[in-house]
Design a protein around this motif. Sequence first.
Motif, PDB file in Angstrom:
ATOM      1  N   LYS A 169      -9.906  -5.707  -0.790  1.00  8.34           N
ATOM      2  CA  LYS A 169      -8.762  -6.305  -1.482  1.00  8.34           C
ATOM      3  C   LYS A 169      -9.133  -6.512  -2.948  1.00  8.34           C
ATOM      4  O   LYS A 169     -10.188  -7.066  -3.260  1.00  8.34           O
ATOM      5  CB  LYS A 169      -8.380  -7.646  -0.846  1.00  8.34           C
ATOM      6  N   ARG A 170      -8.238  -6.088  -3.825  1.00 10.98           N
ATOM      7  CA  ARG A 170      -8.465  -6.215  -5.258  1.00 10.98           C
ATOM      8  C   ARG A 170      -7.199  -6.731  -5.936  1.00 10.98           C
ATOM      9  O   ARG A 170      -6.091  -6.288  -5.623  1.00 10.98           O
ATOM     10  CB  ARG A 170      -8.838  -4.856  -5.875  1.00 10.98           C
ATOM     11  N   PHE A 171      -7.379  -7.634  -6.872  1.00 12.93           N
ATOM     12  CA  PHE A 171      -6.286  -8.019  -7.762  1.00 12.93           C
ATOM     13  C   PHE A 171      -6.875  -8.589  -9.038  1.00 12.93           C
ATOM     14  O   PHE A 171      -8.036  -9.005  -9.084  1.00 12.93           O
ATOM     15  CB  PHE A 171      -5.324  -9.026  -7.097  1.00 12.93           C
TER      16      PHE A 171
ATOM     17  N   ILE B  98     -10.791  -9.554  -8.637  1.00 14.41           N
ATOM     18  CA  ILE B  98     -11.412  -9.922  -7.373  1.00 14.41           C
ATOM     19  C   ILE B  98     -11.769  -8.658  -6.612  1.00 14.41           C
ATOM     20  O   ILE B  98     -10.986  -7.701  -6.559  1.00 14.41           O
ATOM     21  CB  ILE B  98     -10.451 -10.786  -6.530  1.00 14.41           C
ATOM     22  N   MET B  99     -12.967  -8.653  -6.020  1.00 19.47           N
ATOM     23  CA  MET B  99     -13.435  -7.554  -5.181  1.00 19.47           C
ATOM     24  C   MET B  99     -13.844  -8.161  -3.845  1.00 19.47           C
ATOM     25  O   MET B  99     -14.951  -8.686  -3.706  1.00 19.47           O
ATOM     26  CB  MET B  99     -14.591  -6.821  -5.862  1.00 19.47           C
ATOM     27  N   HIS B 100     -12.939  -8.116  -2.906  1.00 14.40           N
ATOM     28  CA  HIS B 100     -13.075  -8.789  -1.613  1.00 14.40           C
ATOM     29  C   HIS B 100     -13.299  -7.708  -0.552  1.00 14.40           C
ATOM     30  O   HIS B 100     -12.352  -7.076  -0.072  1.00 14.40           O
ATOM     31  CB  HIS B 100     -11.789  -9.581  -1.336  1.00 14.40           C
ATOM     32  N   ILE B 101     -14.561  -7.481  -0.194  1.00 16.20           N
ATOM     33  CA  ILE B 101     -14.934  -6.389   0.702  1.00 16.20           C
ATOM     34  C   ILE B 101     -14.912  -6.889   2.146  1.00 16.20           C
ATOM     35  O   ILE B 101     -15.679  -7.785   2.521  1.00 16.20           O
ATOM     36  CB  ILE B 101     -16.323  -5.849   0.345  1.00 16.20           C
ATOM     37  N   GLU B 102     -14.051  -6.301   2.958  1.00 15.13           N
ATOM     38  CA  GLU B 102     -13.894  -6.737   4.335  1.00 15.13           C
ATOM     39  C   GLU B 102     -14.804  -5.946   5.279  1.00 15.13           C
ATOM     40  O   GLU B 102     -15.296  -4.864   4.926  1.00 15.13           O
ATOM     41  CB  GLU B 102     -12.427  -6.610   4.749  1.00 15.13           C
TER      42      GLU B 102
END
Length: 304
Positions: free
Chosen positions: A65-67, A108-112
Amino acid sequence: MARLNTFDAGVAADPLVTAIERDGYAIVRGILDSGTVARLSCELAPHLEATETGDPDAFFGSRTKRFGALLSRCPSARDMVVHPLVLAVADRVLGPYCARYQINYTGIMHIEPGESAQTMHRDTGLYPIQNPAPPLTLATMWAVTDFTAENGATRIVPGSHRWPDARVPDSDEIRAAEMPAGSLMLYVGNIIHGGGANSSNAARCGLALHYSLGWLRQEENQYLAVPMEEARTFTRQLQCLMGYDLGSVNLGFVDHKHPNDVLNGTSGEGPGELGPQALMDADNAIRRFKVDGTEAVGRTRMKV
């Protein structure tokens, strides 16, 4: 495996700059306290909930997820981007090559879980300047969660900021930038790096705030990312870092007026001062680039 350049909170700028100049990066553990990390997580939660994975560009990841627009979406980011230690490092790393530096990117760099490793790259591939080269950008990655080798900690190649574009790292030259939540990694944009694979059962969340030389176009357009009415409520320091400032003498004016005066309605009727002595002195002190050739070398993107 060599130990990472890791320092404790309270470190001065000098050893960080030495590490960055030598190896391209430095890590500061525990620079944010647990309360700040908790508040930051709360601010990000609704935006993470609203953001989907599966970016059509494989470079950005199918389970990440990125924003961006964090100065508007995340109030804590406004304090983080002007953190005195970070700016002291930026003064030393970027300062010799520009009269002013600026915010280049917020995101944001949200690695799942289940995400694969990102293609290794240089952030400065945006700009047509071959490597090795002086630093064009300085990135900060703030750990909102723990960064581990298992959950996708950023992979870095120490020393690669001094490499030519064609050199590809061997697997044993890559390090996982492990650090606990509340820590910070600073790195120059021409170091080879990339997000790691997440083989754990929890997400890895990082908050990126990047800075660039003030004469480069910003990767993220801050004038559209943050409404002007909201930007007027920010401190002058933050407004200037966003780009409401002169990048150098006469660079970035609006109708021959200073952009910060135009933003805040203080420009008056006549022309603004676009070359004050302090800015002229800074302009004359810049280490100017000397180009002795050009070649189509392409961006650095490597599957390693």
